[in-house]
Write an enzyme that holds these catalytic residues in place. Structure first.
Site, PDB file in Angstrom:
ATOM      1  N   ASP A   1      12.425   5.695   3.532  1.00 30.54           N
ATOM      2  CA  ASP A   1      11.371   4.862   4.343  1.00 30.54           C
ATOM      3  C   ASP A   1      12.003   4.409   5.739  1.00 30.54           C
ATOM      4  O   ASP A   1      11.381   4.539   6.721  1.00 30.54           O
ATOM      5  CB  ASP A   1      11.046   3.513   3.383  1.00 30.54           C
TER       6      ASP A   1
ATOM      7  N   LYS B   1       0.819  -1.203   0.092  1.00 29.00           N
ATOM      8  CA  LYS B   1       0.098  -0.099  -0.117  1.00 29.00           C
ATOM      9  C   LYS B   1       0.780   1.223   0.010  1.00 29.00           C
ATOM     10  O   LYS B   1       0.329   2.297   0.138  1.00 29.00           O
ATOM     11  CB  LYS B   1      -1.113   0.157   1.234  1.00 29.00           C
ATOM     12  N   GLY B   2       2.034   1.125  -0.334  1.00 29.56           N
ATOM     13  CA  GLY B   2       2.991   2.231  -0.349  1.00 29.56           C
ATOM     14  C   GLY B   2       3.359   3.033   0.841  1.00 29.56           C
ATOM     15  O   GLY B   2       3.579   4.126   1.173  1.00 29.56           O
TER      16      GLY B   2
END
Length: 984
Positions: A683, A634-635
């Site tokens: 991230d 889902k990123g």
């Protein structure tokens, strides 16, 4: 088959050429139709004898034609995704027009009353064009299977999926078999029991014919006739066992306890006569194992989306045992055989699906409708999204998933809790947990951490022999047997992140703004001396009796919701070569051997990186439990959360102190070099260094944290999942990254060429007595900087427009680039010489994105106003459309952004002074999550909910809403816990 009409009907029965399973089940339906005196024309690429040996009748007609290609298999367990799509294009897409013309003419020539498809897409369209009704009979459809392959091949292949789904939508209804996948292209569904080949002989008769005594245990080795040169050895079987081998070649030599079965053996009889079966999962093998109560030891196949659903049905009825591929190939079979014969298969459903299906087909051909409503002319079904891919469906119907498929999610309910969950009671920040004493750290009142600790207590209870008789998921049983529950356990937590601004510009050195979300990954770890570690039986079988060596054992909770294996184990020595850590390349190949266990690279890879980069020596066994509440695909950085939580837990258990920034950089090496995904570092940085309700501001050169940006109290961010599965390992993301690095190399080369030209001019001027002025020197300095450009984002937008935009091609083939520029100076990606890459758009995006992020950051500190919010929203919209220009957009994310715009500009929004102001695709793009900015008001949340409902009405998919924030791994620290003694 009762109720046959007096007049004989004509059926055209199309059967996919993929494997024998479709053909063998179609045989049973065809047999019932012919018994009722109907004529059946079978159209298939499958061998003719599959039908003619089972049915001898003048009413059966065989027309051997290949109209679809299924999945191309390199061997019995490996599907080649790219080759599968290429083969389908060659077989069914390129000649589509001629196929349709031929089939329409043929259907009319035989005067077919009904077309049946299992599950050839074009057959449904041909039937519609011929004015004949059609029905599909299947447990899966090719749009669902090929959907995953698009991820590897790139989204330019999406029209293949849409066309297949559109073809299916032409049929009247679907006769759906047990073990079914989501198939939203079909408007109506009729469920039938298992379609199973009937038995011809009893167990005793088969054993007598084969000369097998009652004192022998029989294993049936059944991999669909594809042995792929696997060597079978006598010691693979325990004493007292023999193995019957299907599909062995005539020249293949087998050990004395392995026996070849004849080519024409009737497999169902042998299945029923065996004590257990070893093979790959397919409809035929699963249906026969269930119907005849034979335990099935299965090995996962790569990249076949049908498998998880059949596997869950198999395990739900206590008929399945999973064997790790490594143990299949190395002969460690005994623990699995011992487990299999203890099973008590409990399938009690019907096995007369062929008769039921034939009756339905007969009724439909006779004019009786089984559909809920009549079709109204040519219909084009609306969008649906299933496991991340846009398909076709009728509005108002949810994607159907079997009830038993959700068992794992129900049993693992402790995974689903999130921090600040409104349904959870208030929890004080205390170190008192009912079952565990916290020796170090603090759970910070996070409800998901509390739930995880309670889940550990439940697993501890499951380990008690008193509870062994209760039915539990395989991963729960493995987790319960993972730890020595009386010893200390370390727990780390790392959240996912919402990409507010920056996204794919991270690898080009941009400023990024990231918010840690409330959904997080928890990792529990325990280190033990090898002699004390609790080993699973198959891991024990690999150990030498004289000396136990360190073993890494990992359990990933929630595996039943996907197609990954729930457990992984390896000897720690597997990460060592000649006294040194193995290379990252060798590790990547090792973890990629079995795609169902590739996920372990994210976890075990942290151990290798610590060994390689910090020289850490690991001498104890390591047991790891991974439980992530960060949704995959889902990123929102589910992989980074796993990496950061895993490395944090490993570091804590081994007394290592690693600063959050350094830990994030190490975790990036896991993803880039061990996993092989070409992501930037934002991230991992957000997961490790972030703080709740703040944006982490970082310049990715490579990872310089500027600080934390307070989110103003009047502003709020949400994430809305499009349902389109995102992957930084996909073809589109990697191609855009290559294009950006190509662009940087061209900029540097262009600047160098301009410098050379200026130097030549200066030399000429000096010969003529002229000297350069200060402006020329300044220009030289600027070009020298750009000739050494280390990050694209260090090139300003005005310099890009002034000097380089016209020098960058829109597209460039890999070979042409390499011929001129040699390399693109990116250690993470490799240029495909035959691939044509977009260059200008991927180069432009990070240059302008860096400028947008700086403006966004500045605006956040401005005085609150509508202009502030409108400007922030406009910047997000610009970012969104820039992604699309790079080829990283998607229909689902575009739809969500459009819904935000509609509400933003609606009359009611203007009268209420507006609540939502902007939205953008996030992370690696090509699907995933959309970030929305709005006022921090109740009305804004109501509008987010309205968007969620509108999206569901349009697509059939209910988006997940990301709302709220939580601390990063560095802020959380770690927990050291110990089970409370009974006396406490």
């Amino acid at each position: 088959m009762g109720g046959s009409p007096k007049n004989s009907l004509v059926f055209a029965y199309y059967v996919t050429g993929h494997g024998f399973g479709h053909a063998t089940r179609a045989v049973e339906v065809v047999r019932n139709l012919i018994q009722s005196r109907h004529h059946v024309h079978v159209v298939s690429g499958a061998p003719e004898y599959v039908f003619t040996t089972a049915i001898q009748s003048p009413r059966l007609f065989i027309r051997k034609v290949l109209l679809d290609s299924g999945a191309v298999q390199a061997d019995a367990l490996t599907v080649d995704r790219l080759a599968s799509l290429e083969k389908y294009i060659e077989t069914a897409v390129v000649p589509r027009a001629s196929i349709l013309a031929t089939e329409v003419e043929w259907l009319k020539s035989i005067k077919a009353d009904l077309v049946v498809s299992d599950v050839v897409p074009v057959a449904c369209r041909a039937a519609a064009d011929a004015g004949i009704h059609s029905v599909c009979v299947t447990n899966f459809s090719w749009d669902f299977i090929y959907a995953e392959y698009v991820m590897a091949a790139g989204y330019t292949n999406r029209p293949i999926i849409w066309q297949i789904a559109e073809d299916y939508s032409r049929c009247e209804f679907l006769i759906r078999l047990p073990g079914y996948c989501p198939m939203p292209a079909f408007r109506d569904v009729v469920d039938v029991p298992l379609v199973v080949r009937r038995l011809h002989k009893s167990r005793a008769e088969v054993r007598k014919e084969l000369g097998i005594g009652d004192d022998k245990k029989v294993l049936l080795y059944n991999f669909g006739g594809q042995l792929s040169g696997w060597n079978l050895k006598e010691d693979y079987l325990p004493s007292g066992w023999i193995c019957l081998v299907c599909g062995a070649s005539e020249d293949q030599e087998l050990p004395g306890n392995f026996f070849k079965l004849p080519k024409d053996v009737y497999t169902p009889d042998v299945v029923a006569a065996s004590d257990c079966m070893l093979g790959k999962i397919g409809y035929g093998t699963v249906s026969e194992a269930l119907a005849y109560g034979v335990p099935f030891i299965f090995v996962r196949r790569d990249y076949f989306n049908e498998e998880p659903f059949l596997r869950h049905m198999l395990e739900h009825f206590q008929c399945g045992v999973e064997m790790i591929r490594r143990d299949l190939l190395t002969g460690h079979w005994a623990p699995y055989l011992e487990r299999a014969i203890t099973l008590k298969p409990c399938y009690n459903g019907g096995i007369n699906g062929a008769e039921v299906a034939a009756n339905i087909l007969q009724d439909t051909a006779s004019g009786k409708s089984h559909a809920s409503c009549k079709p109204s002319g040519s219909r084009r079904l609306r969008d649906a999204i299933v496991l991340g891919y846009q398909l076709q469906r009728v509005p108002g119907k949810d994607v159907a998933i079997p009830e038993w498929y959700a068992v794992a999610q129900n049993e693992l309910s402790f995974r689903s809790a999130s921090p600040n969950d409104k349904s959870s009671p208030a929890i004080s920040c205390t170190k008192e947990i009912e079952d565990f004493e916290i020796l170090h750290g603090d759970h910070h009142g996070l409800s998901d951490t509390i739930s995880f600790l309670k889940g550990l207590a439940e697993l501890r209870a499951l380990a008690d022999p008193v509870n062994h008789n209760t039915h539990q998921s395989r991963e729960s049983l493995a987790a319960a047997a993972l730890f020595n529950w009386e010893d200390e356990i370390f727990v780390a937590r790392a959240p996912g992140r919402l990409d507010v601004m920056g996204g794919i510009a991270d690898y080009s050195g941009s400023l990024v703004l990231q918010m840690p979300i409330r959904e997080a990954c928890h990792v529990a770890i325990q280190r033990n001396h090898p002699s004390k570690q609790k080993l699973w039986k198959h891991a024990q079988a690999r150990q030498q009796k004289e000396a136990r060596t360190p073993v890494i054992q990992i359990v990933s909770l929630g595996s039943e919701l996907g197609n990954r294996g729930p457990t992984f184990d390896m000897d720690l020595s597997g990460l060592i070569d000649s006294g040194k850590p193995i290379s990252y390349e060798k590790a990547r190949k090792y973890f990629s051997q079995d795609p169902s266990q590739k996920w372990a690279a994210y976890v075990a890879g942290t151990i290798l990186v610590l060994m390689t980069e910090l020289g850490v020596r690991f001498e104890d066994s390591i047991s790891i439990l991974v439980s992530s509440g960060v949704p995959e695909g889902k990123g929102v950085s589910s992989s980074a959360a796993v990496e950061v939580a895993s490395m944090s837990a490993v570091a804590a258990a081994h007394g290592l102190t690693i600063a959050p920034r350094d830990l994030a950089l190490l975790c990036q090496k896991v993803e880039n070099h061990v996993v092989g995904a070409p992501c930037g570092v934002m991230d991992q940085m957000a997961s490790a260094c972030g703080e709740a309700n703040k944006l982490l501001a970082m310049v990715c050169q490579p990872a310089e944290v500027l600080g934390l940006v307070e989110i103003p109290p009047h502003i709020r961010f949400w994430g809305i999942d499009s349902g389109i599965r995102h992957s930084v390992g996909g073809a589109d993301y990697g191609s855009v990254r290559v294009g950006a690095f190509m662009g940087r190399k061209i900029v540097k080369s262009t600047a160098s060429a301009q410098i050379s030209c200026l130097l030549q001019n200066n030399s000429s001027q000096q010969v003529n007595g002229n000297t350069s002025d200060e402006r020329e020197k300044d220009g030289n300095n600027l070009l020298e900087t750009e000739a050494c450009l280390d990050y694209l984002c260090n090139l300003s937008p005005h310099r890009y427009e002034a000097s380089y935009v016209d020098k960058l091609p829109e597209y460039l083939q890999g070979q042409e680039f390499l011929n001129k520029y040699v390399n693109h100076e990116d250690s993470v990606t490799v240029i495909d010489k035959k691939h044509t890459y977009a260059v200008r758009a991927p180069t432009r995006h990070p240059i302008y994105e860096n400028f947008r992020v700086k403006a966004f950051k500045g605006l956040l500190s401005a005085a609150p106003s509508d202009d502030q919010l409108s400007s922030l929203g406009e910047i997000m919209y610009q970012c969104h459309y820039s992604y699309s220009h790079c080829g990283l957009g998607s229909d689902g994310t575009d739809r969500l952004v459009e819904l935000v715009q509609r509400l933003q500009h609606s009359k009611s929004a203007k009268s209420e002074m507006g609540t939502l102001f902007g939205a953008k695709i996030t992370g690696g793009g090509s699907g995933g999550t959309v970030c929305v900015i709005g006022r921090n008001l109740l009305r804004s949340s109501e509008q987010i909910f309205e968007i969620q409902q509108r999206y569901k009405a349009a697509t059939g998919f209910l988006p997940f809403i990301f709302e709220g924030s939580s601390p990063g791994a560095g802020k959380f620290g770690y927990l050291k816990i110990r089970l409370r003694s009974r006396s406490q």
